[in-house]
Design a protein around this motif. Structure first.
Motif, short mmCIF file in Angstrom:
data_model
loop_
_atom_site.label_atom_id
_atom_site.label_comp_id
_atom_site.label_asym_id
_atom_site.label_seq_id
_atom_site.Cartn_x
_atom_site.Cartn_y
_atom_site.Cartn_z
N TYR A 81 -16.41 -2.05 -16.46
CA TYR A 81 -15.40 -3.00 -16.92
C TYR A 81 -15.21 -2.89 -18.44
CZ TYR A 81 -16.03 -5.09 -12.26
OH TYR A 81 -16.12 -5.30 -10.90
N ALA A 83 -25.04 -7.22 -1.24
CA ALA A 83 -23.63 -7.55 -0.98
C ALA A 83 -22.82 -7.46 -2.27
CB ALA A 83 -23.53 -8.95 -0.38
N LYS A 84 -23.37 -8.01 -3.34
CA LYS A 84 -22.67 -7.99 -4.63
C LYS A 84 -22.60 -6.57 -5.18
CE LYS A 84 -22.39 -10.89 -8.74
NZ LYS A 84 -22.97 -12.07 -9.40
N TYR A 109 -19.92 -4.72 -3.24
CA TYR A 109 -18.60 -5.18 -3.67
C TYR A 109 -18.24 -4.61 -5.04
CZ TYR A 109 -14.88 -8.09 -5.45
OH TYR A 109 -13.69 -8.49 -6.01
N VAL A 160 -16.69 -1.24 -5.00
CA VAL A 160 -15.29 -1.32 -4.53
C VAL A 160 -14.40 -1.84 -5.66
CG1 VAL A 160 -13.71 -2.56 -2.97
CG2 VAL A 160 -15.91 -1.67 -2.11
N ASP A 161 -14.89 -2.88 -6.33
CA ASP A 161 -14.06 -3.54 -7.34
C ASP A 161 -13.87 -2.70 -8.60
OD1 ASP A 161 -12.68 -6.15 -7.97
OD2 ASP A 161 -14.00 -5.99 -9.70
N ARG A 219 -11.08 -0.28 -7.57
CA ARG A 219 -9.80 -0.95 -7.32
C ARG A 219 -9.23 -1.53 -8.61
NH1 ARG A 219 -10.89 -5.28 -3.44
NH2 ARG A 219 -11.31 -6.45 -5.34
N SER A 220 -10.10 -2.09 -9.44
CA SER A 220 -9.63 -2.66 -10.71
C SER A 220 -9.06 -1.56 -11.61
CB SER A 220 -10.77 -3.41 -11.42
OG SER A 220 -11.14 -4.56 -10.68
N ARG A 222 -7.61 1.22 -10.56
CA ARG A 222 -6.28 1.57 -10.02
C ARG A 222 -5.27 0.49 -10.39
NH1 ARG A 222 -9.40 2.52 -5.36
NH2 ARG A 222 -8.49 0.76 -4.25
N PHE A 223 -5.70 -0.78 -10.27
CA PHE A 223 -4.80 -1.90 -10.57
C PHE A 223 -4.34 -1.86 -12.03
CE2 PHE A 223 -4.21 -6.52 -11.62
CZ PHE A 223 -3.15 -6.76 -10.77
#
Lengths: 201, 201
Positions: free
Chosen positions: B15, B59-60, B63, B66-67, B70-71, B73-74
């Motif tokens: 990030y 789980a985190k 995720y 994935v995030d 995806r972020s 690409r976004f």
């Protein structure tokens, strides 16, 4: 027929509240329905070994309080920091599932009312009395609800919902699933909008 | 004269990388400068009792992977998941501060090059050799840098930067401060844009 969007949240979650004020309208723009699924973050955090933001390190906790309020202003959602935070929410969640068994729309109204009672009117939504009052304000039979809240069936229902949430990878609130794609946090709303508009990106 | 925006990040933070590709252009639209401040999340996490996302619960962690993609690409930022993650980044951060003492613009170019080497070209940016090569590619004197990386001054500089970051409340990456207001996460970019446009909301 597309599958409904899944919206997992805890009634004590500020970002869950912010999402609750936006997700239905967004979904409607794309002819999609939303399944609301209250869960207990206490159960989720115990299973995943996590903790509420405000009980993590002091720097993150302090930032979270700033960010809750600022994010609410940014999203145009009324927000007053609750004086008790976080709160246990099993009474609210059980009421939701009990109402949902009778009237989906009423359950949705109740969920909005609980969230606003907590994050706008600073009410103690952990107390059975508060939950009963909120429900009664929506025309719900108070005695019927009071009995239902103690029933093994409704307690089991909430436990099952928490287990199912964990099984699909939920680790916090809000957690939204659109056609199998997971989105964590109210700040993922723009990505959800884009996903709904494009079918994935 | 307004104060520069502070941008704290770790070279191993996905990030942080996404923010690095956007923050300067956004600031420039509002005639603002950005001070880039690489820090070590290892030091920050040790001080605050936290951990990298991918080393938190499964789980985190799942995720997050994935995030990240995806972020990216976004936000329209090229991103290839690195095969080694996370990595120690003291060599990259020390190089940044050494270059910054001579040429701010060159230090900024180096920071972009390191981030892209890691998150686009999957290079091992923890290795001194990789850092030396990246710097040499920007015309930096290799022997000079190799010596500097071992100097007590540059090691102390990075330690001080980490201490100062902790002192102003940094607990993760990216952490951006605009006129005293803290913003954590690449997903706070829209709020930063609004803050810069309105002077606070």
């Amino acid at each position: 027929m597309t599958e409904p969007i899944k919206f997992y949240f805890d009634f004590s979650s500020p970002y869950g509240y912010l999402m609750s004020e936006k997700i239905d309208a967004l979904a409607a723009q794309h002819d999609r329905k939303v399944q609301w699924r209250p869960i207990l973050l206490g159960v989720v955090f115990q299973a995943t070994g996590s903790a509420p933001l405000t009980l993590q390190n002091p720097a993150k906790a302090a930032y979270s309080l700033v960010d809750f309020e600022r994010s609410a202003r940014f999203m145009g959602v009324p927000y007053n920091p609750p004086s008790r935070f976080p709160l246990p929410t099993q009474n609210a969640a059980r009421t939701y599932y009990w109402l949902h068994g009778q009237d989906c729309a009423l359950a949705r109204q109740f969920a909005h009312a609980v969230y606003r009672a907590y994050f706008v009117d600073d009410r103690d939504i952990s107390a059975p009395e508060t939950v009963l009052e909120i429900a009664a304000g929506l025309g719900v039979d108070r005695d019927g609800l009071e009995g239902a809240l103690q029933s093994p069936e409704i307690k089991a229902r909430l436990r099952n919902e928490c287990d199912e949430a964990l099984a699909v990878g939920v680790f916090g609130s809000p957690h939204v699933i659109v056609d199998g794609e997971p989105f964590f946090g109210a700040d993922r709303l723009p990505q959800i909008a884009e996903w709904l508009a494009t079918g994935g990106f």
